[in-house]
Enzyme design. Structure first.
Site, PDB file in Angstrom:
ATOM      1  N   GLY A  46       4.920   5.119  -5.905  1.00 18.53           N
ATOM      2  CA  GLY A  46       5.894   4.309  -6.639  1.00 18.53           C
ATOM      3  C   GLY A  46       5.520   2.851  -6.543  1.00 18.53           C
ATOM      4  O   GLY A  46       4.760   2.445  -5.656  1.00 18.53           O
ATOM      5  N   GLN A  51       7.340  -6.109  -6.525  1.00 16.14           N
ATOM      6  CA  GLN A  51       6.260  -6.064  -5.534  1.00 16.14           C
ATOM      7  C   GLN A  51       4.976  -6.745  -6.011  1.00 16.14           C
ATOM      8  O   GLN A  51       4.127  -7.092  -5.180  1.00 16.14           O
ATOM      9  CB  GLN A  51       5.939  -4.611  -5.172  1.00 16.14           C
ATOM     10  CG  GLN A  51       7.058  -3.893  -4.425  1.00 16.14           C
ATOM     11  CD  GLN A  51       6.711  -2.465  -4.141  1.00 16.14           C
ATOM     12  OE1 GLN A  51       6.960  -1.591  -4.970  1.00 16.14           O
ATOM     13  NE2 GLN A  51       6.119  -2.196  -2.999  1.00 16.14           N
ATOM     14  N   CYS A  91       6.140   1.885   2.549  1.00 17.90           N
ATOM     15  CA  CYS A  91       6.237   0.903   1.467  1.00 17.90           C
ATOM     16  C   CYS A  91       4.914   0.153   1.347  1.00 17.90           C
ATOM     17  O   CYS A  91       4.360  -0.282   2.364  1.00 17.90           O
ATOM     18  CB  CYS A  91       7.368  -0.084   1.736  1.00 17.90           C
ATOM     19  SG  CYS A  91       7.605  -1.302   0.424  1.00 17.90           S
ATOM     20  N   LEU A  92       4.410   0.015   0.144  1.00 19.81           N
ATOM     21  CA  LEU A  92       3.150  -0.701  -0.056  1.00 19.81           C
ATOM     22  C   LEU A  92       3.281  -2.176   0.318  1.00 19.81           C
ATOM     23  O   LEU A  92       2.281  -2.856   0.546  1.00 19.81           O
ATOM     24  CB  LEU A  92       2.702  -0.561  -1.515  1.00 19.81           C
ATOM     25  CG  LEU A  92       2.387   0.872  -1.949  1.00 19.81           C
ATOM     26  CD1 LEU A  92       2.121   0.919  -3.436  1.00 19.81           C
ATOM     27  CD2 LEU A  92       1.253   1.463  -1.141  1.00 19.81           C
ATOM     28  N   HIS A 133      14.348   3.890  -3.670  1.00 18.32           N
ATOM     29  CA  HIS A 133      13.518   2.910  -2.959  1.00 18.32           C
ATOM     30  C   HIS A 133      13.036   1.818  -3.912  1.00 18.32           C
ATOM     31  O   HIS A 133      13.112   0.632  -3.612  1.00 18.32           O
ATOM     32  CB  HIS A 133      12.318   3.640  -2.336  1.00 18.32           C
ATOM     33  CG  HIS A 133      11.341   2.753  -1.623  1.00 18.32           C
ATOM     34  ND1 HIS A 133      11.218   2.705  -0.251  1.00 18.32           N
ATOM     35  CD2 HIS A 133      10.435   1.856  -2.102  1.00 18.32           C
ATOM     36  CE1 HIS A 133      10.279   1.831   0.076  1.00 18.32           C
ATOM     37  NE2 HIS A 133       9.789   1.298  -1.038  1.00 18.32           N
ATOM     38  N   GLU A 134      12.578   2.246  -5.121  1.00 20.71           N
ATOM     39  CA  GLU A 134      12.056   1.255  -6.078  1.00 20.71           C
ATOM     40  C   GLU A 134      13.178   0.406  -6.664  1.00 20.71           C
ATOM     41  O   GLU A 134      13.008  -0.799  -6.867  1.00 20.71           O
ATOM     42  CB  GLU A 134      11.310   1.962  -7.216  1.00 20.71           C
ATOM     43  CG  GLU A 134      10.137   2.841  -6.778  1.00 20.71           C
ATOM     44  CD  GLU A 134       9.188   2.159  -5.821  1.00 20.71           C
ATOM     45  OE1 GLU A 134       8.558   2.875  -5.030  1.00 20.71           O
ATOM     46  OE2 GLU A 134       9.086   0.913  -5.837  1.00 20.71           O
ATOM     47  N   HIS A 137      13.966  -2.420  -4.522  1.00 21.43           N
ATOM     48  CA  HIS A 137      13.026  -3.549  -4.696  1.00 21.43           C
ATOM     49  C   HIS A 137      13.506  -4.481  -5.805  1.00 21.43           C
ATOM     50  O   HIS A 137      13.401  -5.696  -5.681  1.00 21.43           O
ATOM     51  CB  HIS A 137      11.623  -3.037  -5.053  1.00 21.43           C
ATOM     52  CG  HIS A 137      10.770  -2.642  -3.879  1.00 21.43           C
ATOM     53  ND1 HIS A 137      10.402  -3.513  -2.878  1.00 21.43           N
ATOM     54  CD2 HIS A 137      10.200  -1.459  -3.562  1.00 21.43           C
ATOM     55  CE1 HIS A 137       9.655  -2.877  -1.997  1.00 21.43           C
ATOM     56  NE2 HIS A 137       9.509  -1.638  -2.386  1.00 21.43           N
TER      57      HIS A 137
HETATM   58  O1  K2U Z   1       7.705   0.882  -3.113  1.00 22.03           O
HETATM   59  C1  K2U Z   1       6.649   1.256  -2.638  1.00 22.03           C
HETATM   60  O2  K2U Z   1       6.017   0.564  -1.832  1.00 22.03           O
HETATM   61  C2  K2U Z   1       6.117   2.594  -3.022  1.00 22.03           C
HETATM   62  C3  K2U Z   1       6.331   3.602  -1.965  1.00 22.03           C
HETATM   63  C4  K2U Z   1       7.225   4.638  -2.600  1.00 22.03           C
HETATM   64  C5  K2U Z   1       7.924   5.536  -1.654  1.00 22.03           C
HETATM   65  C6  K2U Z   1       8.683   5.034  -0.631  1.00 22.03           C
HETATM   66  C7  K2U Z   1       9.375   5.896   0.185  1.00 22.03           C
HETATM   67  C8  K2U Z   1       9.293   7.257   0.016  1.00 22.03           C
HETATM   68  C9  K2U Z   1       8.527   7.738  -1.009  1.00 22.03           C
HETATM   69  C10 K2U Z   1       7.857   6.881  -1.837  1.00 22.03           C
HETATM   70  C11 K2U Z   1       4.913   3.925  -1.564  1.00 22.03           C
HETATM   71  O3  K2U Z   1       4.381   4.895  -2.357  1.00 22.03           O
HETATM   72  S1  K2U Z   1       4.733   4.127   0.134  1.00 22.03           S
HETATM   73  C12 K2U Z   1       3.408   5.074   0.403  1.00 22.03           C
HETATM   74  C13 K2U Z   1       3.763   6.506   0.343  1.00 22.03           C
HETATM   75  C14 K2U Z   1       2.877   7.341  -0.232  1.00 22.03           C
HETATM   76  C15 K2U Z   1       3.161   8.692  -0.257  1.00 22.03           C
HETATM   77  C16 K2U Z   1       4.347   9.193   0.271  1.00 22.03           C
HETATM   78  C17 K2U Z   1       5.240   8.331   0.839  1.00 22.03           C
HETATM   79  C18 K2U Z   1       4.950   6.962   0.885  1.00 22.03           C
HETATM   80 ZN    ZN Z   2       8.430  -0.219  -1.332  1.00 20.56          ZN
END
Ligand code: K2U
Ligand code: ZN
Length: 180
Positions: A46, A51, A91-92, A133-134, A137
């Protein structure tokens, strides 16, 4: 191909609230395309426009193993939610940190798609978590905000240390925000 710079906590630009997209035009579609490329490259499942320092209400996701289901939501609004579920999140913008967060188990989201057409999406499981989560943000909220003040402080210290160790990783331009 355009990879966008992902901001890292505690960069104050991550706290800006995104504004609604007035018109889904070609510029918005190019932003969506760049966001998907940045997300897949990270890799992540996501990414919110906030971000990548774009204060528009745009999120992209793909929670499938084989990158087969890209989902773009513009001006998303949760219109219904049910249940509670705790899941480990990352979170990235907070690399290397994974903590449990409680969120609604299932949600119904109304949004515009990349063509500007209104859609309604029912989601549960990982997709529901990712959408919530998104959307946080877009409100300037991070998953670390749900943790204890002590944990949040330790994470902030860790991120600042990582930034000092790898200054080239960040944007050195004068307008880049100073980490507080
Ligand atoms: O917002 C972001 O940074 C994207 C997250 C999305 C996410 C957060 C929490 C739970 C699921 C997805 C990133 O993709 S974090 C990296 C990641 C990759 C695979 C699975 C979980 C988290
Ligand atoms: Zn995030």
């Amino acid at each position: 191909m355009a990879f966008l710079e992902i901001l890292h906590f505690p960069d104050p630009r991550l706290r800006k609230k995104a504004t609604p997209v007035d018109e889904v035009n070609d510029q918005v579609r190019q932003t969506v395309k760049d966001m998907f490329e940045t997300m897949y490259d990270a890799p992540g499942i996501g990414l919110a426009a906030t971000q990548v320092n774009i204060q528009q209400q745009i999120i992209v996701m793909d929670v499938t193993e084989d990158k087969s289901r890209p989902v773009c939501l513009i001006n998303p609004e949760i219109v219904a939610e049910d249940g509670e579920e705790e899941m480990q999140e990352g979170c990235l913008s907070v690399p290397g940190v994974f903590e449990n967060v409680q969120r609604a188990e299932s949600i119904t989201v109304r949004a515009l798609d990349e063509q500007g057409v209104e859609i309604t999406l029912d989601a549960d499981g990982l997709l529901a978590v990712c959408i919530q989560h998104e959307m946080d943000h877009l409100d300037g909220k991070l998953f670390v905000d749900y943790l204890s003040p002590l944990k949040m402080q330790r994470i902030k210290k860790k991120m600042l240390k990582m930034k000092k160790l790898d200054p080239l990783e960040s944007d050195a331009s004068p307008q880049s925000a100073n980490i507080i």
